[in-house]
Design a protein around this motif. Structure first.
Motif, PDB file in Angstrom:
ATOM      1  N   SER A  61      24.448 -20.976 -22.621  1.00 56.48           N
ATOM      2  CA  SER A  61      25.164 -19.781 -23.073  1.00 56.48           C
ATOM      3  C   SER A  61      26.098 -20.204 -24.202  1.00 56.48           C
ATOM      4  O   SER A  61      26.632 -21.324 -24.190  1.00 56.48           O
ATOM      5  CB  SER A  61      25.956 -19.131 -21.936  1.00 56.48           C
ATOM      6  OG  SER A  61      26.931 -20.016 -21.432  1.00 56.48           O
ATOM      7  N   PRO A  62      26.309 -19.333 -25.191  1.00 57.56           N
ATOM      8  CA  PRO A  62      27.099 -19.727 -26.371  1.00 57.56           C
ATOM      9  C   PRO A  62      28.485 -20.260 -26.042  1.00 57.56           C
ATOM     10  O   PRO A  62      28.980 -21.173 -26.711  1.00 57.56           O
ATOM     11  CB  PRO A  62      27.172 -18.431 -27.182  1.00 57.56           C
ATOM     12  CG  PRO A  62      25.939 -17.675 -26.793  1.00 57.56           C
ATOM     13  CD  PRO A  62      25.738 -17.981 -25.334  1.00 57.56           C
ATOM     14  N   ASP A  63      29.120 -19.698 -25.016  1.00 64.35           N
ATOM     15  CA  ASP A  63      30.482 -20.131 -24.698  1.00 64.35           C
ATOM     16  C   ASP A  63      30.527 -21.510 -24.032  1.00 64.35           C
ATOM     17  O   ASP A  63      31.604 -22.089 -23.875  1.00 64.35           O
ATOM     18  CB  ASP A  63      31.166 -19.101 -23.800  1.00 64.35           C
ATOM     19  CG  ASP A  63      30.451 -18.915 -22.474  1.00 64.35           C
ATOM     20  OD1 ASP A  63      29.203 -18.875 -22.469  1.00 64.35           O
ATOM     21  OD2 ASP A  63      31.131 -18.807 -21.436  1.00 64.35           O
ATOM     22  N   ARG A  64      29.372 -22.049 -23.653  1.00 63.72           N
ATOM     23  CA  ARG A  64      29.329 -23.361 -23.005  1.00 63.72           C
ATOM     24  C   ARG A  64      28.789 -24.446 -23.948  1.00 63.72           C
ATOM     25  O   ARG A  64      28.591 -25.582 -23.539  1.00 63.72           O
ATOM     26  CB  ARG A  64      28.496 -23.307 -21.726  1.00 63.72           C
ATOM     27  CG  ARG A  64      29.078 -22.350 -20.685  1.00 63.72           C
ATOM     28  CD  ARG A  64      28.237 -22.312 -19.422  1.00 63.72           C
ATOM     29  NE  ARG A  64      28.321 -23.556 -18.664  1.00 63.72           N
ATOM     30  CZ  ARG A  64      29.296 -23.850 -17.797  1.00 63.72           C
ATOM     31  NH1 ARG A  64      30.281 -22.974 -17.600  1.00 63.72           N
ATOM     32  NH2 ARG A  64      29.304 -24.998 -17.144  1.00 63.72           N
ATOM     33  N   ILE A  65      28.522 -24.079 -25.203  1.00 64.81           N
ATOM     34  CA  ILE A  65      28.099 -25.075 -26.186  1.00 64.81           C
ATOM     35  C   ILE A  65      29.309 -25.872 -26.647  1.00 64.81           C
ATOM     36  O   ILE A  65      30.326 -25.315 -27.058  1.00 64.81           O
ATOM     37  CB  ILE A  65      27.395 -24.408 -27.379  1.00 64.81           C
ATOM     38  CG1 ILE A  65      26.041 -23.832 -26.939  1.00 64.81           C
ATOM     39  CG2 ILE A  65      27.187 -25.405 -28.517  1.00 64.81           C
ATOM     40  CD1 ILE A  65      25.277 -23.133 -28.032  1.00 64.81           C
ATOM     41  N   THR A  66      29.192 -27.194 -26.582  1.00 61.53           N
ATOM     42  CA  THR A  66      30.319 -28.062 -26.929  1.00 61.53           C
ATOM     43  C   THR A  66      30.223 -28.660 -28.320  1.00 61.53           C
ATOM     44  O   THR A  66      31.238 -29.073 -28.897  1.00 61.53           O
ATOM     45  CB  THR A  66      30.430 -29.209 -25.902  1.00 61.53           C
ATOM     46  OG1 THR A  66      29.192 -29.945 -25.888  1.00 61.53           O
ATOM     47  CG2 THR A  66      30.704 -28.656 -24.510  1.00 61.53           C
ATOM     48  N   ALA A  67      29.006 -28.727 -28.877  1.00 63.28           N
ATOM     49  CA  ALA A  67      28.859 -29.326 -30.209  1.00 63.28           C
ATOM     50  C   ALA A  67      27.521 -28.945 -30.818  1.00 63.28           C
ATOM     51  O   ALA A  67      26.514 -28.802 -30.120  1.00 63.28           O
ATOM     52  CB  ALA A  67      28.981 -30.841 -30.126  1.00 63.28           C
ATOM     53  N   VAL A  68      27.541 -28.758 -32.141  1.00 65.70           N
ATOM     54  CA  VAL A  68      26.320 -28.580 -32.927  1.00 65.70           C
ATOM     55  C   VAL A  68      26.428 -29.533 -34.113  1.00 65.70           C
ATOM     56  O   VAL A  68      27.377 -29.449 -34.899  1.00 65.70           O
ATOM     57  CB  VAL A  68      26.148 -27.134 -33.431  1.00 65.70           C
ATOM     58  CG1 VAL A  68      24.932 -27.021 -34.358  1.00 65.70           C
ATOM     59  CG2 VAL A  68      26.013 -26.166 -32.258  1.00 65.70           C
ATOM     60  N   SER A  69      25.481 -30.440 -34.233  1.00 71.19           N
ATOM     61  CA  SER A  69      25.540 -31.409 -35.329  1.00 71.19           C
ATOM     62  C   SER A  69      24.168 -31.516 -35.980  1.00 71.19           C
ATOM     63  O   SER A  69      23.131 -31.462 -35.299  1.00 71.19           O
ATOM     64  CB  SER A  69      25.993 -32.781 -34.830  1.00 71.19           C
ATOM     65  OG  SER A  69      25.152 -33.238 -33.771  1.00 71.19           O
ATOM     66  N   ARG A  70      24.155 -31.679 -37.295  1.00 71.33           N
ATOM     67  CA  ARG A  70      22.893 -31.763 -38.027  1.00 71.33           C
ATOM     68  C   ARG A  70      22.505 -33.223 -38.244  1.00 71.33           C
ATOM     69  O   ARG A  70      23.337 -34.056 -38.603  1.00 71.33           O
ATOM     70  CB  ARG A  70      23.010 -31.056 -39.374  1.00 71.33           C
ATOM     71  CG  ARG A  70      21.710 -31.090 -40.171  1.00 71.33           C
ATOM     72  CD  ARG A  70      21.748 -30.213 -41.407  1.00 71.33           C
ATOM     73  NE  ARG A  70      20.482 -30.320 -42.153  1.00 71.33           N
ATOM     74  CZ  ARG A  70      20.189 -29.591 -43.236  1.00 71.33           C
ATOM     75  NH1 ARG A  70      21.069 -28.709 -43.690  1.00 71.33           N
ATOM     76  NH2 ARG A  70      19.034 -29.753 -43.843  1.00 71.33           N
ATOM     77  N   PHE A  71      21.220 -33.512 -38.027  1.00 68.58           N
ATOM     78  CA  PHE A  71      20.701 -34.840 -38.325  1.00 68.58           C
ATOM     79  C   PHE A  71      20.555 -34.984 -39.839  1.00 68.58           C
ATOM     80  O   PHE A  71      20.230 -34.025 -40.535  1.00 68.58           O
ATOM     81  CB  PHE A  71      19.340 -35.054 -37.666  1.00 68.58           C
ATOM     82  CG  PHE A  71      19.401 -35.143 -36.162  1.00 68.58           C
ATOM     83  CD1 PHE A  71      19.749 -36.323 -35.531  1.00 68.58           C
ATOM     84  CD2 PHE A  71      19.116 -34.038 -35.378  1.00 68.58           C
ATOM     85  CE1 PHE A  71      19.803 -36.412 -34.152  1.00 68.58           C
ATOM     86  CE2 PHE A  71      19.165 -34.108 -33.995  1.00 68.58           C
ATOM     87  CZ  PHE A  71      19.512 -35.301 -33.379  1.00 68.58           C
ATOM     88  N   GLU A  72      20.759 -36.202 -40.333  1.00 69.04           N
ATOM     89  CA  GLU A  72      20.655 -36.426 -41.771  1.00 69.04           C
ATOM     90  C   GLU A  72      19.212 -36.366 -42.252  1.00 69.04           C
ATOM     91  O   GLU A  72      18.936 -35.914 -43.358  1.00 69.04           O
ATOM     92  CB  GLU A  72      21.254 -37.789 -42.127  1.00 69.04           C
ATOM     93  CG  GLU A  72      22.766 -37.846 -41.979  1.00 69.04           C
ATOM     94  CD  GLU A  72      23.329 -39.165 -42.449  1.00 69.04           C
ATOM     95  OE1 GLU A  72      22.550 -39.967 -43.014  1.00 69.04           O
ATOM     96  OE2 GLU A  72      24.527 -39.404 -42.263  1.00 69.04           O
ATOM     97  N   SER A  73      18.283 -36.869 -41.439  1.00 73.48           N
ATOM     98  CA  SER A  73      16.890 -36.929 -41.871  1.00 73.48           C
ATOM     99  C   SER A  73      16.245 -35.554 -41.827  1.00 73.48           C
ATOM    100  O   SER A  73      16.783 -34.614 -41.252  1.00 73.48           O
ATOM    101  CB  SER A  73      16.105 -37.895 -40.981  1.00 73.48           C
ATOM    102  OG  SER A  73      16.154 -37.463 -39.640  1.00 73.48           O
TER     103      SER A  73
ATOM    104  N   PRO B 187      24.878 -24.850 -15.991  1.00 71.71           N
ATOM    105  CA  PRO B 187      25.579 -24.079 -14.948  1.00 71.71           C
ATOM    106  C   PRO B 187      26.257 -24.927 -13.877  1.00 71.71           C
ATOM    107  O   PRO B 187      27.198 -24.458 -13.220  1.00 71.71           O
ATOM    108  CB  PRO B 187      24.465 -23.216 -14.351  1.00 71.71           C
ATOM    109  CG  PRO B 187      23.499 -23.036 -15.471  1.00 71.71           C
ATOM    110  CD  PRO B 187      23.510 -24.338 -16.204  1.00 71.71           C
ATOM    111  N   VAL B 188      25.800 -26.160 -13.647  1.00 70.71           N
ATOM    112  CA  VAL B 188      26.428 -26.989 -12.619  1.00 70.71           C
ATOM    113  C   VAL B 188      27.448 -27.960 -13.211  1.00 70.71           C
ATOM    114  O   VAL B 188      27.952 -28.851 -12.530  1.00 70.71           O
ATOM    115  CB  VAL B 188      25.359 -27.772 -11.811  1.00 70.71           C
ATOM    116  CG1 VAL B 188      24.468 -26.809 -11.062  1.00 70.71           C
ATOM    117  CG2 VAL B 188      24.536 -28.686 -12.717  1.00 70.71           C
ATOM    118  N   GLY B 189      27.733 -27.809 -14.501  1.00 72.59           N
ATOM    119  CA  GLY B 189      28.771 -28.616 -15.126  1.00 72.59           C
ATOM    120  C   GLY B 189      28.291 -29.895 -15.785  1.00 72.59           C
ATOM    121  O   GLY B 189      29.095 -30.639 -16.350  1.00 72.59           O
TER     122      GLY B 189
END
Length: 345
Positions: free
Chosen positions: A20-32, A46-48
């Protein structure tokens, strides 16, 4: 209009059930990524627990790109979980992206140069490649309609390589042009002997090939995992083995280790000696074909720079592509002379 980060988050959580969007902690792009923008998405399930996945977005927006991505998704469903990451979702377009997009398993391994790998790791790679080559392919024929004999495949691949020759032009450095033309003459002469080889006159069926098992497309976790199956095709297994030997510059002991793993997992076992024999012809061919592929990227970037525009298929500087051309030519020369850069005629 949503920014790219928000779109990646929204698509990822629509693609997998426990995100779920509110549980996303990071979005990072790969260089390649030459033809794709690739993102790692980390989130709390859901279980942490912490989970990761990959979102890959095509930078090519046309009907052919969609068909190629759909074909790749079909292949991934066949090989996922053993030779490739699990595929969670594929869409040619969506409300977030008007281009082909995939969501798949994140593999925690890293790419590495195979020439420095231990024999046991090369053997594991041989086992994975042999497993892929041994898969039944009846369910893939509709995606790869140009099937036939190993001899017909050889001739088609050579024609495909020759079609790249118009990219060998000024301002590509003259010494590089000369080396490419010499290599072409060498391989063209070897085609005559290949047409007489008994190993090309067999009743083998073409097998599933990854199509581009370079260093950047092999992730090393507990076992090697192949990513980026966009060039998958039905073809001669010797083509792919030769590509691995030549592109990675494998030593004689490493090649023996590869064959041990390959023989152990390849099913059926018949025609293996014919495959071994054909690898000798294919190795310089794959190096020349790869060099010309990079020349084509150099040409596209050169054209884009001259016109003052951006070409998504060639996002790097011309020098990057030229370095890769020269690297392949050095490997090609080593096959015949033992010294990079030496003349092969």
């Amino acid at each position: 209009m949503m920014d790219i980060d928000h779109r990646v988050r929204s698509y990822a959580c629509d693609a997998v059930f426990d995100c779920s969007p509110d549980r996303i902690t990071a979005v990072s792009r790969f260089e390649s990524g030459e033809r794709h923008a690739v993102y790692k998405v980390s989130y709390l399930d859901p279980v942490g627990g912490t989970s990761d996945l990959v979102v890959r977005i095509s930078t090519v927006d046309d009907a052919r790109g969609c068909a190629q991505a759909e074909r790749e998704a079909t292949v991934l469903k066949k090989v996922q979980g053993f030779a490739a990451p699990l595929l969670y979702d594929f869409r040619c377009d969506s409300r977030w992206f008007a281009v082909p997009t995939m969501c798949m398993q994140f593999v925690p391994g890293q790419p590495r140069e195979l020439v420095a790998a231990a024999a046991k790791d090369v053997e594991r790679l041989g086992s994975v490649i042999g497993w892929v080559h041994g898969l039944a392919t009846d369910d893939l024929v509709e995606w790869f309609p140009q099937t036939g004999s190993t001899a017909a495949y050889r001739d088609d691949r050579w024609e495909e390589i020759v079609r790249k020759l118009p990219s060998v032009r000024d301002p590509l450095p003259a010494p590089v042009q000369r080396r490419l033309k010499r290599a072409l003459l060498v391989v063209n002469r070897s085609l005559e002997s290949a047409q007489r080889r008994g190993s090309f006159r067999t009743d083998e069926r073409l097998v599933l090939l990854h199509g581009d098992p370079g260093a950047g497309n092999i992730l090393w976790d507990r076992k090697p995992v192949l990513i980026d199956w966009e060039y998958a095709r039905l073809g001669d297994p010797a083509d792919e083995v030769a590509y691995i030997f030549g592109q990675h510059g494998l030593t004689a002991p490493q090649r023996k280790a590869f064959w041990r793993g390959y023989r152990r997992s390849r099913n059926p076992q018949q025609h293996l000696q014919d495959v071994v024999d054909r690898v000798g012809w294919w190795e310089p061919v794959t190096l020349l074909g790869s060099a010309l592929w990079w020349v084509e990227r150099w040409s596209r970037r050169d054209d884009a720079d001259a016109a003052g525009r951006v070409d998504p298929s060639a996002p790097r500087a011309c020098s990057y592509y030229l370095d890769r051309v020269i690297h392949r030519l050095d490997r090609f020369d080593e096959l015949f002379t033992g010294a990079p850069g030496a003349k092969v005629l």
